[in-house]
Design a protein around this motif. Structure first.
Motif, PDB file in Angstrom:
ATOM      1  N   ASN A 225       0.793  -1.226   0.000  1.00  0.00           N
ATOM      2  CA  ASN A 225       0.000   0.000   0.000  1.00  0.00           C
ATOM      3  C   ASN A 225       0.829   1.282   0.000  1.00  0.00           C
ATOM      4  OD1 ASN A 225      -2.969  -0.710   0.073  1.00  0.00           O
ATOM      5  ND2 ASN A 225      -2.186  -2.051   1.683  1.00  0.00           N
ATOM      6  N   LEU A 226       1.663   1.495   1.013  1.00  0.00           N
ATOM      7  CA  LEU A 226       2.416   2.750   1.075  1.00  0.00           C
ATOM      8  C   LEU A 226       3.328   2.929  -0.130  1.00  0.00           C
ATOM      9  CD1 LEU A 226       3.361   3.041   4.859  1.00  0.00           C
ATOM     10  CD2 LEU A 226       1.432   4.081   3.637  1.00  0.00           C
ATOM     11  N   ALA A 227       3.926   1.855  -0.603  1.00  0.00           N
ATOM     12  CA  ALA A 227       4.846   1.962  -1.736  1.00  0.00           C
ATOM     13  C   ALA A 227       4.150   2.429  -3.008  1.00  0.00           C
ATOM     14  CB  ALA A 227       5.525   0.613  -1.981  1.00  0.00           C
ATOM     15  N   ARG A 228       2.849   2.231  -3.103  1.00  0.00           N
ATOM     16  CA  ARG A 228       2.111   2.599  -4.315  1.00  0.00           C
ATOM     17  C   ARG A 228       1.675   4.070  -4.327  1.00  0.00           C
ATOM     18  NH1 ARG A 228      -0.446  -2.341  -6.697  1.00  0.00           N
ATOM     19  NH2 ARG A 228       0.151  -4.120  -5.395  1.00  0.00           N
ATOM     20  N   ILE A 229       1.682   4.713  -3.192  1.00  0.00           N
ATOM     21  CA  ILE A 229       1.100   6.054  -3.097  1.00  0.00           C
ATOM     22  C   ILE A 229       1.798   7.075  -3.994  1.00  0.00           C
ATOM     23  CG2 ILE A 229       0.798   8.002  -1.503  1.00  0.00           C
ATOM     24  CD1 ILE A 229      -0.155   5.949   0.572  1.00  0.00           C
ATOM     25  N   PRO A 230       3.123   7.162  -4.020  1.00  0.00           N
ATOM     26  CA  PRO A 230       3.747   8.127  -4.940  1.00  0.00           C
ATOM     27  C   PRO A 230       3.355   7.896  -6.401  1.00  0.00           C
ATOM     28  CG  PRO A 230       5.339   7.370  -3.331  1.00  0.00           C
ATOM     29  CD  PRO A 230       4.134   6.492  -3.166  1.00  0.00           C
ATOM     30  N   TRP A 231       3.234   6.638  -6.783  1.00  0.00           N
ATOM     31  CA  TRP A 231       2.842   6.303  -8.158  1.00  0.00           C
ATOM     32  C   TRP A 231       1.439   6.823  -8.464  1.00  0.00           C
ATOM     33  CZ3 TRP A 231      -0.089   1.512  -9.666  1.00  0.00           C
ATOM     34  CH2 TRP A 231      -0.192   1.398 -11.054  1.00  0.00           C
TER      35      TRP A 231
ATOM     36  N   ALA B 198       0.912  16.065  -0.439  1.00  0.00           N
ATOM     37  CA  ALA B 198       0.888  15.983   1.028  1.00  0.00           C
ATOM     38  C   ALA B 198       0.764  14.541   1.507  1.00  0.00           C
ATOM     39  CB  ALA B 198      -0.256  16.818   1.580  1.00  0.00           C
ATOM     40  N   LEU B 199      -0.012  13.743   0.788  1.00  0.00           N
ATOM     41  CA  LEU B 199      -0.217  12.368   1.227  1.00  0.00           C
ATOM     42  C   LEU B 199       1.066  11.549   1.130  1.00  0.00           C
ATOM     43  CD1 LEU B 199      -2.549  10.741   2.368  1.00  0.00           C
ATOM     44  CD2 LEU B 199      -3.024   9.890   0.071  1.00  0.00           C
ATOM     45  N   GLU B 200       1.966  11.946   0.255  1.00  0.00           N
ATOM     46  CA  GLU B 200       3.251  11.265   0.168  1.00  0.00           C
ATOM     47  C   GLU B 200       4.048  11.462   1.456  1.00  0.00           C
ATOM     48  OE1 GLU B 200       6.914  10.728  -3.028  1.00  0.00           O
ATOM     49  OE2 GLU B 200       5.480  12.381  -3.255  1.00  0.00           O
ATOM     50  N   ARG B 201       3.985  12.659   2.018  1.00  0.00           N
ATOM     51  CA  ARG B 201       4.663  12.916   3.296  1.00  0.00           C
ATOM     52  C   ARG B 201       4.008  12.146   4.434  1.00  0.00           C
ATOM     53  NH1 ARG B 201       4.311  18.030   0.943  1.00  0.00           N
ATOM     54  NH2 ARG B 201       2.610  18.673   2.326  1.00  0.00           N
ATOM     55  N   LYS B 202       2.689  12.065   4.400  1.00  0.00           N
ATOM     56  CA  LYS B 202       1.988  11.294   5.426  1.00  0.00           C
ATOM     57  C   LYS B 202       2.344   9.811   5.320  1.00  0.00           C
ATOM     58  CE  LYS B 202      -0.353  14.932   6.783  1.00  0.00           C
ATOM     59  NZ  LYS B 202      -0.218  15.551   8.130  1.00  0.00           N
ATOM     60  N   ALA B 203       2.462   9.324   4.099  1.00  0.00           N
ATOM     61  CA  ALA B 203       2.837   7.927   3.891  1.00  0.00           C
ATOM     62  C   ALA B 203       4.234   7.654   4.436  1.00  0.00           C
ATOM     63  CB  ALA B 203       2.758   7.576   2.406  1.00  0.00           C
ATOM     64  N   ALA B 204       5.134   8.597   4.238  1.00  0.00           N
ATOM     65  CA  ALA B 204       6.494   8.443   4.766  1.00  0.00           C
ATOM     66  C   ALA B 204       6.473   8.416   6.289  1.00  0.00           C
ATOM     67  CB  ALA B 204       7.383   9.576   4.265  1.00  0.00           C
ATOM     68  N   ALA B 205       5.624   9.228   6.900  1.00  0.00           N
ATOM     69  CA  ALA B 205       5.521   9.245   8.361  1.00  0.00           C
ATOM     70  C   ALA B 205       4.955   7.929   8.882  1.00  0.00           C
ATOM     71  CB  ALA B 205       4.645  10.411   8.813  1.00  0.00           C
ATOM     72  N   LEU B 206       3.945   7.396   8.196  1.00  0.00           N
ATOM     73  CA  LEU B 206       3.379   6.114   8.619  1.00  0.00           C
ATOM     74  C   LEU B 206       4.383   4.987   8.400  1.00  0.00           C
ATOM     75  CD1 LEU B 206       1.053   4.470   9.726  1.00  0.00           C
ATOM     76  CD2 LEU B 206       0.062   4.413   7.415  1.00  0.00           C
ATOM     77  N   ARG B 207       5.157   5.074   7.322  1.00  0.00           N
ATOM     78  CA  ARG B 207       6.205   4.072   7.079  1.00  0.00           C
ATOM     79  C   ARG B 207       7.222   4.073   8.216  1.00  0.00           C
ATOM     80  NH1 ARG B 207       8.618   1.119   3.079  1.00  0.00           N
ATOM     81  NH2 ARG B 207       7.014   1.737   1.568  1.00  0.00           N
ATOM     82  N   ALA B 208       7.599   5.252   8.678  1.00  0.00           N
ATOM     83  CA  ALA B 208       8.567   5.351   9.780  1.00  0.00           C
ATOM     84  C   ALA B 208       8.002   4.717  11.043  1.00  0.00           C
ATOM     85  CB  ALA B 208       8.937   6.802  10.030  1.00  0.00           C
ATOM     86  N   LEU B 209       6.717   4.939  11.332  1.00  0.00           N
ATOM     87  CA  LEU B 209       6.092   4.325  12.505  1.00  0.00           C
ATOM     88  C   LEU B 209       6.051   2.807  12.367  1.00  0.00           C
ATOM     89  CD1 LEU B 209       3.087   6.747  13.194  1.00  0.00           C
ATOM     90  CD2 LEU B 209       5.242   6.566  14.449  1.00  0.00           C
ATOM     91  N   ALA B 210       5.725   2.339  11.159  1.00  0.00           N
ATOM     92  CA  ALA B 210       5.661   0.898  10.938  1.00  0.00           C
ATOM     93  C   ALA B 210       7.044   0.263  11.096  1.00  0.00           C
ATOM     94  CB  ALA B 210       5.097   0.607   9.555  1.00  0.00           C
ATOM     95  N   ASP B 211       8.054   0.891  10.565  1.00  0.00           N
ATOM     96  CA  ASP B 211       9.421   0.359  10.700  1.00  0.00           C
ATOM     97  C   ASP B 211       9.842   0.269  12.164  1.00  0.00           C
ATOM     98  OD1 ASP B 211       9.962  -0.087   8.035  1.00  0.00           O
ATOM     99  OD2 ASP B 211      10.702   1.947   7.692  1.00  0.00           O
ATOM    100  N   GLU B 212       9.365   1.221  12.958  1.00  0.00           N
ATOM    101  CA  GLU B 212       9.741   1.267  14.379  1.00  0.00           C
ATOM    102  C   GLU B 212       8.909   0.326  15.241  1.00  0.00           C
ATOM    103  OE1 GLU B 212      10.020   4.492  18.076  1.00  0.00           O
ATOM    104  OE2 GLU B 212       9.615   5.151  16.030  1.00  0.00           O
TER     105      GLU B 212
ATOM    106  N   LEU C 136      -1.861  12.287  10.959  1.00  0.00           N
ATOM    107  CA  LEU C 136      -1.623  11.638   9.674  1.00  0.00           C
ATOM    108  C   LEU C 136      -2.759  11.893   8.685  1.00  0.00           C
ATOM    109  CD1 LEU C 136      -0.254   8.157  10.827  1.00  0.00           C
ATOM    110  CD2 LEU C 136       1.064  10.057   9.885  1.00  0.00           C
ATOM    111  N   PHE C 137      -3.940  12.179   9.207  1.00  0.00           N
ATOM    112  CA  PHE C 137      -5.109  12.363   8.346  1.00  0.00           C
ATOM    113  C   PHE C 137      -5.475  13.828   8.158  1.00  0.00           C
ATOM    114  CE2 PHE C 137      -5.300   8.071   9.882  1.00  0.00           C
ATOM    115  CZ  PHE C 137      -5.726   7.348   8.779  1.00  0.00           C
TER     116      PHE C 137
END
Length: 258
Positions: free
Chosen positions: A164-170, A240-254, A230-231
């Protein structure tokens, strides 16, 4: 065994629950009658539904369900419940109580963990006969085995990060803003799944009671404070949603760790 509670939002909810419990308790095939969801957790309002789960012997499900469908329209306490609030209704399932993990695939997360939580952790048993309900619960409590946990956590991470997150920039490159947001929300739900799995705790839901689950049940108030922003999008048709996706990715990684 019968149990009463004092957390019903209206007398109509209480009377319907009592009548339904008596109806099914009179059947020898009934193993348990459970109050679930908002009423069970003392969170219901006058407009809340009455949610109940009835567990019966596997070979009796079809017969008892059919009998209930014939009985329900004539039950005055159910009619009264429907009039109690604007959205009050009865959600009742008759089934055998047997749960099994489903598949976390490209389209959706699996709600298996939510089912276990609402059936065995957050429910209020109003009637229990014999030991079958306890045996069903023992299969999944206090949590499922480590092999399954690692498998489910890995699938949740894949669903969040890669699917999901990886597809958002596309999608944003193609100006598919609503599709990008849909993927972001799916990723968020997968994050909640993985967050509970990583901490060996069963969730209540992935689209409501988020503060209760994250801040209270999981004991992560600081993490919860990072989730609502995030919302918060100032301009929807933007990056803007690309930045939110990056923030959620960071939380998921942690947070989605073994």
């Amino acid at each position: 065994m019968r149990r009463t509670i004092d957390a019903y939002p209206t007398k109509a909810h209480e009377r319907a629950a009592e009548e339904i419990t008596s109806y099914f308790a009179a059947r020898d095939e009934t193993d348990a009658v459970l109050l679930v969801c908002s009423c069970a957790r003392g969170k219901a309002t006058v407009d809340s539904c009455l949610d109940m789960q009835v567990i019966v012997a596997p070979d009796a499900v079809v017969e008892i369900e059919a009998e209930w469908q014939r009985h329900a329209p004539q039950d005055e306490t159910i009619t009264e419940l429907l009039r109690a609030g604007r959205f009050s209704d009865l959600h009742l399932d008759v089934w055998d109580g047997v749960l099994a993990p489903g598949t976390i695939d490209e389209e959706a997360i699996d709600w298996f963990e939510v089912s276990v939580g609402n059936l065995f952790v957050y429910s209020v048993p109003l009637f229990v006969r014999g030991e079958r309900f306890e045996r069903l619960a023992d299969e999944w409590l206090p949590y499922y085995d480590e092999t399954l946990r690692r498998e489910r956590l890995g699938a949740a991470r894949w669903f969040v990060l890669d699917n999901n997150l990886a597809r958002i920039p596309w999608f944003l490159d193609r100006q598919l803003y609503f599709q990008a947001f849909d993927r972001f929300y799916r990723a968020f739900q997968g994050f909640l799944l993985g967050l509970h799995v990583s901490r060996r705790t069963y969730p209540i839901a992935y689209n409501k009671w988020i503060r209760e689950q994250v801040a209270e049940n999981l004991g992560l108030p600081d993490l919860y404070e990072q989730l609502p922003p995030l919302f918060e999008l100032e301009h929807f048709e933007s990056r803007a949603l690309e930045r939110k996706a990056a923030a959620l990715r960071a939380l998921a990684d942690e947070d989605l760790t073994v």
